[in-house]
Design a protein around this motif. Structure first.
Motif, PDB file in Angstrom:
ATOM      1  N   LEU A 258      74.339 -82.812  84.920  1.00  0.00           N
ATOM      2  CA  LEU A 258      73.609 -81.697  85.545  1.00  0.00           C
ATOM      3  C   LEU A 258      74.117 -81.566  87.049  1.00  0.00           C
ATOM      4  O   LEU A 258      73.680 -80.555  87.846  1.00  0.00           O
ATOM      5  CB  LEU A 258      72.111 -82.008  85.690  1.00  0.00           C
ATOM      6  N   ASP A 259      74.621 -82.389  87.779  1.00  0.00           N
ATOM      7  CA  ASP A 259      75.181 -82.214  89.111  1.00  0.00           C
ATOM      8  C   ASP A 259      76.316 -81.557  89.312  1.00  0.00           C
ATOM      9  O   ASP A 259      76.770 -81.147  90.372  1.00  0.00           O
ATOM     10  CB  ASP A 259      75.650 -83.615  89.543  1.00  0.00           C
ATOM     11  N   VAL A 260      77.054 -80.996  88.005  1.00  0.00           N
ATOM     12  CA  VAL A 260      78.054 -80.390  88.213  1.00  0.00           C
ATOM     13  C   VAL A 260      77.910 -78.771  87.352  1.00  0.00           C
ATOM     14  O   VAL A 260      77.091 -78.991  86.581  1.00  0.00           O
ATOM     15  CB  VAL A 260      79.581 -80.955  87.873  1.00  0.00           C
ATOM     16  N   PRO A 261      78.860 -77.771  87.730  1.00  0.00           N
ATOM     17  CA  PRO A 261      78.666 -76.467  86.850  1.00  0.00           C
ATOM     18  C   PRO A 261      78.875 -77.026  85.254  1.00  0.00           C
ATOM     19  O   PRO A 261      79.674 -77.774  84.908  1.00  0.00           O
ATOM     20  CB  PRO A 261      79.843 -75.705  87.375  1.00  0.00           C
ATOM     21  N   LEU A 262      78.247 -76.219  84.642  1.00  0.00           N
ATOM     22  CA  LEU A 262      78.162 -76.347  83.036  1.00  0.00           C
ATOM     23  C   LEU A 262      79.891 -76.160  82.690  1.00  0.00           C
ATOM     24  O   LEU A 262      80.298 -76.779  81.720  1.00  0.00           O
ATOM     25  CB  LEU A 262      77.287 -75.456  82.500  1.00  0.00           C
ATOM     26  N   ARG A 263      80.317 -75.263  83.326  1.00  0.00           N
ATOM     27  CA  ARG A 263      81.798 -74.732  82.679  1.00  0.00           C
ATOM     28  C   ARG A 263      82.808 -74.803  83.976  1.00  0.00           C
ATOM     29  O   ARG A 263      83.156 -73.720  84.312  1.00  0.00           O
ATOM     30  CB  ARG A 263      81.652 -73.582  81.754  1.00  0.00           C
ATOM     31  N   PRO A 264      83.123 -75.949  84.263  1.00  0.00           N
ATOM     32  CA  PRO A 264      84.166 -76.024  85.383  1.00  0.00           C
ATOM     33  C   PRO A 264      85.459 -75.434  84.801  1.00  0.00           C
ATOM     34  O   PRO A 264      85.948 -75.418  83.411  1.00  0.00           O
ATOM     35  CB  PRO A 264      84.551 -77.436  85.633  1.00  0.00           C
ATOM     36  N   ARG A 265      86.283 -74.721  85.442  1.00  0.00           N
ATOM     37  CA  ARG A 265      87.441 -74.214  84.699  1.00  0.00           C
ATOM     38  C   ARG A 265      88.591 -74.833  85.200  1.00  0.00           C
ATOM     39  O   ARG A 265      88.862 -75.782  86.064  1.00  0.00           O
ATOM     40  CB  ARG A 265      87.529 -72.551  85.348  1.00  0.00           C
ATOM     41  N   PHE A 266      89.619 -74.602  84.352  1.00  0.00           N
ATOM     42  CA  PHE A 266      90.750 -75.599  84.306  1.00  0.00           C
ATOM     43  C   PHE A 266      92.313 -74.702  84.060  1.00  0.00           C
ATOM     44  O   PHE A 266      91.999 -74.005  83.182  1.00  0.00           O
ATOM     45  CB  PHE A 266      90.557 -76.646  83.680  1.00  0.00           C
ATOM     46  N   ALA A 267      93.178 -75.004  84.828  1.00  0.00           N
ATOM     47  CA  ALA A 267      94.322 -74.557  84.296  1.00  0.00           C
ATOM     48  C   ALA A 267      95.677 -75.352  84.502  1.00  0.00           C
ATOM     49  O   ALA A 267      95.370 -76.098  85.636  1.00  0.00           O
ATOM     50  CB  ALA A 267      94.590 -73.145  84.872  1.00  0.00           C
ATOM     51  N   ALA A 268      96.717 -75.498  83.884  1.00  0.00           N
ATOM     52  CA  ALA A 268      97.901 -76.418  84.250  1.00  0.00           C
ATOM     53  C   ALA A 268      98.888 -75.465  84.428  1.00  0.00           C
ATOM     54  O   ALA A 268      99.210 -74.299  83.655  1.00  0.00           O
ATOM     55  CB  ALA A 268      98.057 -77.243  83.161  1.00  0.00           C
ATOM     56  N   VAL A 269      99.866 -75.620  85.531  1.00  0.00           N
ATOM     57  CA  VAL A 269     101.313 -74.976  85.662  1.00  0.00           C
ATOM     58  C   VAL A 269     101.971 -75.101  84.336  1.00  0.00           C
ATOM     59  O   VAL A 269     102.629 -74.181  84.005  1.00  0.00           O
ATOM     60  CB  VAL A 269     101.918 -75.517  86.934  1.00  0.00           C
TER      61      VAL A 269
END
Lengths: 278, 798, 333
Positions: free
Chosen positions: B720-731
């Motif tokens: 609960l201390d972090v956003p529910l949907r952190p976003r991510f991408a890779a080069v």
């Protein structure tokens, strides 16, 4: 019954943390037994003894035994002592109330009282009036025999203070000073109006012994207070109790109980008499 | 053609067991006649055992034996930590162990033991130890010297000059430089300087390091929680005083290690030796409380940095001083830290000075990006401060300084194998919409102020020269033998894909063999330093190529023609252009067994590690066996970079910070497993945020005893201390110097998340860097309200 | 003798089926007995072998004090063994006592709320880590407060109400119940007693070894809520380091009755700043007759911290208390 309360300190070392609270009841019981036994064994002797008219000559009707200052000290001490004992031990036996502030304020008042007393003893009074000398020991022996009904001779007359009173004073003094000194040290465990806490100024074992001494003195005072109050209300001693209230004793009491050689009361109305009687 | 599995999501073979609870961890095992052990921990932060009276314990019914430090084959010596010690160097250090028929009895027996300890001087804060009158954590000194620990004291003037808000910087024990920092500072357009503290934090893996051991026919069987299965055997053998061949290490599942269980942990010696002593299997279940002490911790730093920039944002000078809290037995984080700093900023001139100081706190070890996470979180807010002074966008200043493929690393200025750092920054910036978001900086809504920040975090991500071992058995399946551990990162399965892709084999026909050295596992990396994905895609790729060669040769031998005429795909080796002429893998396995020799482990390549040779010999005759060493070469350091972006809302009435958005982008080469990669990255980011936001390691300074011994007091972050949907991408650009193109990911996200958080908080506070971790709400509120700081700037363990 | 933690020592387990049996068992075992509700406070003590009762009286089977029923006079009667989840999710609690629903819903984690009971949450012991470490402090019968020295780590400790001991009450529901004028029903073999919530909690000045009036043999059986104030505004906030599984650094509960634009009556209660939930009487008196505005809140906040005194590391609690009291008036809805 354990004598000490012990605990493991944060480093797992076995240290004393105080005296066992069971000793409170021990003091109360011993005090009660003492009172009962004493009351049963020691006959009440009220107003016995003749007064030698020669000795009485020139003495006033009323002799000052305690100056107002001394009476003030006594009653201030007894008030603070009762406050201290009640605040110390009632919560332990289950009568709970916010006691700490009253306790330490009473303690501070007691210290002030004691300092006043010490000052007066050394500066204004004859320090030696409370000293126990050979005559006191003799007086004590005879007194004890008399009390046990074995005496063939009357108890010798005392100086200003009878030997049992002197002994009580000294024991009470040790207990009080023990409690006062350790109590002052304990004030270093909390922030107060004089200084910030210095909880760690001693090792925890040393602190433990300080608490043990404080407890022993406090519990000892329970017994002493019981005994003191008991004697104060015993019929044959009430004149002394009264003297602590009104300051004087009558001439007959003086001559019956005190040896004018050991406690010289100047003639009435002189300045010296008042000063001496402090 | 089988679908290429690399780059796709798969369900790793351990997943079902884990989520259904069927997975058996070390403490789930039982053996006939098993006894239980309990530890007696030191109650003092530094002490010497004067005497031990075990008579009452030994007289108790059910007590089977007591193990003392002196009975260990490898007792504590110098800075080598033993499982048990008669000179405990931290509160909670195990002194002895008791074995009994059950834990209740063992615990009661521990309580009945009387240990007479002589308290010795102790120290928690490295700076206290460096003072002239300060205590040393060890009797032999407070800093490492050439021949073991030595005593280092700084003159009082060093402390007086520094005052209370600046790091005292006396004589260092380590120092290196590139160029001339003083000259560079003279020419710099902007110079920023800060004293910065990074806390030490314990690892807190979900699974404590429980272990169970028993002996059969002189062989030690040890069930333990380890990050690296095959590489744990050696250390365990040394602890038990036996040959490595006499150790069978079993650890199929590892409930988290974060660097604290790399290759055998000291406490494994206890059940191993105690079991031998009492002649019964011994289970040592480590509790959460004990794990807090013996479960390792990250080294903290008290640091100082002075950084010079040119007006275009280029970092021209970096002067760095780090005092390290090394715990009782040492740590090497500060050396890595200085090196990682170069991988972030490529400073034109740099000077590093450092002092690692022993303290009477639990032992340190690598913790997910050791040194790296700390230095990134310490320096990134200082770089932000410079960007503000230079009026340069904070993303841009990182682009300006980031290394390219021609970048360099560390004091020797070695090369990288690849560095798509600007690409990662740009990708992350797009994902986060940095340009628009950075405009929100300082926005006030009610009592909430918005802050945005980013952190760029490099870390090592590969190594080479390990072995791969493959077997095609008569059932037609490919068995990939993995010496690496199953740390929960999926690398156990994901690196196997390199072999199956080379063989063009359907993933369903692949069986991963792991977690038990009796199953003949090859020589591997330790599963640390984020090496595995890189090292073992290479090793398995090499083995896959060897397997292709063997299949071709076998097919040519069986069916005629030359090996080059044959192709391998879909579980068959067949003649090019004529799929019907060929052998299934099952047929090939049977033929290999029949033919023996190099096809079935009879001939072993010379360049293999002895461990792999032993494994091949053990498997000989069971199928078509290919084992190969990774000889692909590695012309530089393998590094991964992660850029994390955070948006926070700071409540100015409470000091509370809410993270409203997180986005991360990485250059970790070719993506093997997208879902797992995102999980690894986000998990690391959260872990880093936890170090900055809520996690603590608090000690009482008077007694030297920690309080954060449970999860609820240590406060690692929750979901609960972090956003529910952190976003991510890779080069997703392959590293050109490795056949699969993959680099590791385990560690770099930690510093990125931590730095993004502290930078965003500083941004919400108008650019004011509190420059310390943890950065808890009380500190923030005190600052906002202008009230006394809860702690001194240099205080540790707060 | 060496110390070992994290290993529960053996004890006799008793599982009474009713309150009568429970209090009889409690009476029988006296200070050697231990009442077990949800176990979330209990098992930490047991695991660390610091509290070592001979007999554990498990209330798990005492159904008569589990559940929520309509009370007399439009109130609500909550059994002490009702889980925090059931309290937080109960329709009546949510609609009529949202303050309590909110407070119960912010306890620890969903798992802990499922297991933990309202009664347990109210009577739980302090979380002072010196005391919880088994150190012989005042609260543990010793002669020292390890948390109040100049070197102590006391970020989580008292700013008011300290008396030698500086531990704080950790309960989330306690301040809400004080604000709601709840009554605590206590049963022992000598009968049933009822305490207003505000009097249920006691400070170290009265008894340094207890957090509540409960003595050995006393069982908190029910929590009785009076009918809620008509149209009352309320506010609850809990500040903590993490959003789950964390005790409050400071929490505030307020009930405010506003008529004609001015405050008619109010209850402002702050917890985790003292060894007991602190009802801010002076604040309540000062805000009566005023508008529930930011200005009133600001004034209230200042009054709330007039007697506050910080320890070495908890000065921030003064600012936090001031701000939360301000909010609890300004933002009450």
């Amino acid at each position: 019954m354990e004598f000490l309360r012990r605990a493991l300190n944060p480093w797992g070392e076995d240290v004393p943390i105080g005296v066992s609270w069971d000793l409170i009841w021990a003091a109360v019981i011993i005090g009660a037994v003492f009172v009962v036994v004493h009351a049963l064994m020691v006959p009440k002797k009220v107003g016995t003894g003749e007064v030698d008219p020669d000795e009485a000559a020139g003495l006033p009707e009323k002799l000052q035994r305690h100056k107002p200052g001394a009476r003030g000290f006594h009653w201030s001490m007894s008030a603070t002592m009762f406050a201290l004992l009640i605040t110390a031990f009632f919560p332990v036996i289950g009568i709970q109330f916010p006691w700490v502030t009253i306790h330490w304020i009473a303690g501070v008042l007691l210290i002030v009282t004691v300092i006043y007393h010490i000052y007066h003893v050394f500066a204004k009074q004859d320090f030696w009036t409370m000293w126990i000398d050979r005559r006191d020991i003799e007086e004590g022996k005879q007194g004890l025999k008399a009390a046990l009904g074995k005496a063939d001779a009357d108890r010798p007359r005392a100086g200003k203070y009878p030997v049992d009173q002197k002994m009580f004073h000294h024991v009470a003094m040790v207990a009080t000073l023990g409690a006062v000194v350790t109590g002052v040290l304990m004030m270093f465990r909390i922030d107060n109006f004089l200084w910030a806490e210095r909880t760690y100024m001693f090792s925890d074992a040393t602190w433990g012994w300080i608490y043990v001494i404080h407890g022993i003195c406090g519990i000892g005072l329970i017994f002493l207070v019981i005994a003191h109050v008991y004697f104060a209300i015993r019929p044959e001693k009430r004149w002394m109790t009264w003297s602590m209230i009104n300051g004087w004793i009558d001439r007959d009491r003086y001559l019956q109980n005190h040896d004018p050689a050991r406690w010289t009361v100047p003639e009435a109305g002189t300045q010296a008499a008042e000063a001496e009687g402090d | 053609m089988a679908e290429r599995t690399i780059g796709t999501d798969i369900s790793p073979p351990d997943l079902h067991a884990k989520i259904t609870g069927r997975a058996r961890y070390a403490e789930d095992f039982h053996a006939e006649g098993m006894a239980f052990a309990k530890l007696l921990l030191s109650p003092m932060p530094h002490a010497r055992v004067r005497s031990v009276d075990t008579s009452r314990a030994e007289a108790m019914e059910g007590v089977l034996g007591i193990l003392r430090a002196s009975e260990l084959p490898r007792p504590e010596q110098g800075t080598r930590e033993g499982a048990l010690s008669d000179e405990p160097l931290y509160e909670g250090a195990p002194i002895l162990a008791v074995a009994a028929v059950d834990e209740t009895t063992a615990a009661a027996a521990v309580e009945a033991i009387r240990v007479d300890l002589e308290p010795l001087p102790f120290v928690l804060d490295p700076l206290d130890s460096l003072r002239e009158s300060g205590p040393n954590a060890r009797l032999d000194g407070n800093v490492p010297g050439e021949d073991g620990p030595t005593s280092l004291k700084w003159p009082g003037s060093v402390f007086d000059e520094a005052g209370s808000d600046r790091l005292p910087m006396g004589e260092p024990t380590a120092e290196w430089a590139i160029g001339d920092v003083d000259a560079a500072f003279a020419e710099a357009d902007v110079i920023v300087e800060e004293t910065i503290v990074h806390q030490s934090v314990t690892h807190h893996p979900m699974e404590p390091r429980s272990c169970m051991a028993y002996w059969q026919n002189g062989k030690l069987f040890l069930h333990g929680s380890t990050q690296s299965t095959e590489r744990t055997r050696g250390p365990v053998a040394a602890m038990a005083g036996v040959d490595v061949e006499d150790v069978v290490m079993i650890g199929e599942y590892c409930g988290g290690g974060f660097g604290s269980k790399i290759a055998g942990v000291p406490i494994m010696a206890v059940p191993a030796v105690l079991s031998r002593k009492i002649g019964r299997p011994v289970m040592l279940r480590i509790t959460r409380y004990e794990e807090n002490y013996i479960g390792r911790a990250r080294a903290g730093f008290q640091g100082w940095a002075r950084i010079g920039f040119r007006s275009d944002g280029r970092m021209t000078a970096l002067d760095l001083y780090l005092v390290q809290d090394s715990g009782a037995y040492g740590a090497s984080d500060l050396f890595t830290a200085a090196t990682v700093a170069t991988a972030s900023y490529q400073p034109e001139n740099m000077r590093f000075r450092g002092v690692p100081v022993y303290t009477n706190t639990p032992p340190r070890s690598a913790q997910r990006a050791p040194g790296g996470a700390q230095i990134v979180a310490m320096l990134e807010p200082v770089v932000d401060k410079a960007a503000r002074e230079l009026d340069i966008d904070r993303l841009e200043i990182r682009r300006v300084n980031a290394p390219g493929h021609d970048g360099w690393l560390g004091p020797n200025q070695g090369a990288f194998t690849s560095a798509y750092v600007r690409e990662a920054l740009d990708l992350g910036g797009e994902l986060f919409e940095w340009d628009a978001r950075s405009q929100l900086s300082g926005r006030r809504e009610g009592t909430k102020v918005t802050g945005v920040g980013l952190g760029l975090s490099p870390f090592t991500a590969g190594s080479s020269g390990r072995d791969g071992l493959l077997v095609i058995r008569p059932d037609g399946k490919l068995y990939v033998h993995q010496g690496i551990g199953n740390l929960g990162t999926h690398s156990i399965a994901d690196t196997a894909r390199a072999a199956s892709d080379v063989l063009d084999l359907d993933w369903d026909d692949v069986v991963v063999v792991w977690g038990d050295t009796s199953k003949h596992l090859p020589y591997s990396t330790v599963q640390a330093g984020s090496q595995t994905a890189h090292a073992h895609t290479r090793a398995n790729h090499a083995a896959g190529e060897a397997m292709v060669g063997l299949l071709q040769e076998l097919a040519a031998g069986e069916l005629g023609g030359s090996p080059q005429d044959y192709r391998v795909a879909d579980g068959r080796v067949f003649r090019a252009g004529n799929r019907a002429t060929g052998l299934s893998f099952a047929q090939a396995a049977r033929r290999a067994i029949a033919r023996g020799g190099k096809f079935s482990g009879g001939e072993i390549p010379e360049d293999l590690n002895d461990v792999t040779k032993g494994a091949v010999a053990g498997l000989a005759g069971e199928g078509l066996i290919a084992a190969a060493k990774d000889n692909y070469g590695q012309p530089g350091a393998v590094f991964t970079w992660v850029a994390t972006f955070a948006q926070v809302e700071l409540d100015i009435e409470t000091g509370e910070v809410e993270i409203v958005d997180l986005a991360s982008a990485t250059d970790c080469g070719t993506v093997i497993h997208p879902r797992s990669l995102a999980a690894q990255t986000n998990g690391g980011v959260f872990q880093g945020i936890g170090m900055a936001k809520s996690q603590r390691w608090v000690f009482d300074p008077k007694w030297g005893i920690p309080f954060t011994k449970r999860f609820y007091t240590a406060r690692p972050p929750g979901i609960l201390d972090v956003p529910l949907r952190p976003r991510f991408a890779a080069v997703n650009e392959p590293d050109p110097h490795t056949p699969v193109g993959a680099k590791g990911i385990g560690e770099p996200p930690v510093g990125a998340g931590e730095a993004a958080y502290v930078c965003a908080v500083a941004d919400a506070m108008g650019g004011m860097c509190l420059c310390r971790t943890p950065l808890t709400s009380d500190m923030i509120l005190a600052e906002l309200e202008g009230r006394p700081r809860p702690y001194g700037l240099l205080d540790t363990h707060v | 003798m060496a110390v070992i933690r994290d290993m529960i020592p053996p004890f006799e387990l008793y599982q009474p089926a009713g309150v009568d049996d429970a209090v009889r068992l409690m009476d029988e075992h006296g200070s050697e007995g231990w009442v077990l509700a949800g176990g979330l406070d209990t098992f930490d003590w047991f695991k660390d072998r610091i509290k070592r009762p001979a007999a554990v009286i498990d209330l798990g089977g005492v159904e008569e004090i589990r559940g929520i029923a309509g009370g007399t006079d439009g109130g609500l009667d909550i059994g002490a063994m009702t889980s925090l989840t059931d309290v937080a999710e109960h329709a009546d609690v949510q609609s009529r006592y949202p303050l309590l629903a909110d407070a119960a819903g912010l306890v620890a984690t969903p798992q802990i709320r499922n297991q933990g009971t309202l009664g347990g949450n109210i009577v739980q012991d302090t979380r002072c880590w010196y005391y919880r470490s088994g150190w012989p402090c005042y609260r543990a019968g010793g002669n020292i407060c390890y948390a109040a020295t100049r070197r102590s780590m006391n970020r989580e400790h008292c700013i008011v109400g300290a008396d030698r001991c500086v531990a704080v009450n950790p309960s989330d529901t306690a301040p809400a119940l004080v604000a709601l004028d709840a009554e605590m029903v206590v049963v022992s073999t000598s009968g049933e007693r009822t305490y207003p919530a505000a009097d249920f909690f006691i400070g170290p000045d009265i008894d340094i070894e207890r957090m509540t009036v409960l003595e050995p043999g006393d069982l908190l059986t029910r929590i009785v809520l009076p009918a809620p104030w008509d149209g009352a505004r309320w506010y609850f906030e809990k500040i903590r380091d993490r959003k789950s599984w964390d005790f409050s650094l400071v929490s505030v509960a307020s009930m405010i009755s506003v008529q004609g634009g001015v405050i008619q009556d109010a209850r402002i209660v702050v917890n985790s700043i003292a060894p007991y939930p602190v009802r801010m009487g002076a604040v309540e008196a000062a805000i009566r007759g005023r508008e529930p505005s930011d200005e009133t809140g600001r004034m209230a906040g200042e009054i709330a911290v007039e007697d506050a005194r910080a320890l070495r590391h908890n000065d921030y609690k003064i600012a936090l208390t001031r701000n939360l009291v301000r909010r609890s008036i300004r933002d009450a809805a």
